[in-house]
Scaffold this motif. Structure first.
Motif, mmCIF file in Angstrom:
data_model
loop_
_atom_site.group_PDB
_atom_site.id
_atom_site.type_symbol
_atom_site.label_atom_id
_atom_site.label_comp_id
_atom_site.label_asym_id
_atom_site.label_seq_id
_atom_site.Cartn_x
_atom_site.Cartn_y
_atom_site.Cartn_z
ATOM 1 N N SER A 1 0.833 -1.206 0.000
ATOM 2 C CA SER A 1 0.000 0.000 0.000
ATOM 3 C C SER A 1 0.865 1.253 0.000
ATOM 4 O O SER A 1 0.549 2.244 -0.665
ATOM 5 C CB SER A 1 -0.931 0.012 1.224
ATOM 6 O OG SER A 1 -1.779 -1.122 1.191
ATOM 7 N N SER A 2 1.975 1.209 0.717
ATOM 8 C CA SER A 2 2.894 2.357 0.745
ATOM 9 C C SER A 2 3.485 2.611 -0.638
ATOM 10 O O SER A 2 3.680 3.763 -1.039
ATOM 11 C CB SER A 2 4.020 2.100 1.742
ATOM 12 O OG SER A 2 3.496 1.859 3.033
ATOM 13 N N GLN B 1 9.536 5.602 1.723
ATOM 14 C CA GLN B 1 9.855 6.730 2.596
ATOM 15 C C GLN B 1 10.666 7.794 1.861
ATOM 16 O O GLN B 1 10.392 8.977 1.954
ATOM 17 C CB GLN B 1 10.621 6.231 3.814
ATOM 18 C CG GLN B 1 10.671 7.240 4.933
ATOM 19 C CD GLN B 1 11.019 6.565 6.252
ATOM 20 O OE1 GLN B 1 10.379 5.599 6.651
ATOM 21 N NE2 GLN B 1 12.036 7.049 6.904
#
Ligand code: GDP
Ligand code: MG
Length: 194
Positions: free
Chosen positions: A36-37, A177
């Protein structure tokens, strides 16, 4: 006008799949690996796909239109030990049905954790997509969690387990990230269109 990046719908069975106006690319991987990230990172939207704090709940298949270009299909994650046998069967049926019956599946992204050797289920998934002869990309995610100088060693370890003959461009080092690898994944997606 409808938004060009949006959730098209979610479903467990083929009869409920939403209409997908663009080529579909499925994301497969262990529960909690970062699927999902990855979708959110590609979409440039933090909360498009829900990030799970608690992994393992068998969910539906989610269909996301991204930039009006491609539909990313978030398959439920595998390999969560604490689910019952019944749940696991439901998972298998759901994924198999999608992979075999979807009308417009053009490619598969298999997501792995760069820190870990592929599990038996990762290997099974990889063997399946090899046999399916569908364009695929391996994404080794969470790269921000190890030092850059170690990326290559981890990539080699993963290749060793899956297929030492994998081409360099078939495995992308990624981080949701830091967005490392984002453009390479986009290149793969664009290579599938049309
Ligand atoms: N540091 C770091 N954490 C990540 C990354 N990708 C996912 N995560 C974290 O891993 C957990 C599971 O992520 P999620 O995207 O929900 O995984 P999914 O179950 O495969 O969809 C969450 O806590 C995320 O914040 C990444 O690239 N770097
Ligand atoms: Mg998820």
């Amino acid at each position: 006008m409808a938004e060009s990046t949006r959730l098209l719908g979610s479903a467990a069975r083929k009869t409920d799949y939403p209409f997908c106006p663009r080529p579909e690319v499925a994301l497969a991987g262990r529960s909690n690996v970062g699927k999902s990230s990855l979708i959110n990172c590609l979409a440039g939207r933090h909360q498009l796909a829900r990030i799970s704090g608690t992994p393992g709940k068998t969910r539906n298949i989610f269909f996301y239109l991204i930039r009006n270009e491609i539909v990313l299909v978030d398959l439920p994650g595998y390999g969560f030990a604490r689910v019952s046998k019944g749940e696991r069967n439901r998972w298998g049926i759901m994924i198999e049905e999608y992979l075999q019956e979807s009308e417009n599946l053009q490619g598969i992204i298999q997501v792995l954790d760069i820190r870990h050797k592929p599990s038996a289920q990762d290997q099974e998934m990889f063997n399946w997509l090899r046999a399916a002869e569908i364009p695929f990309l391996l994404v080794a995610t969470k790269a921000d969690k190890i030092k850059k100088g170690k990326w290559n060693k981890h990539v080699q370890d993963i290749k060793q387990e899956l297929d030492p003959g994998l081409e360099k461009e078939q495995l992308v080092v990624f981080s949701a990230q830091s967005a490392t690898g984002r453009e390479k994944v986009w290149s793969f997606l664009k290579s599938l269109k049309g």
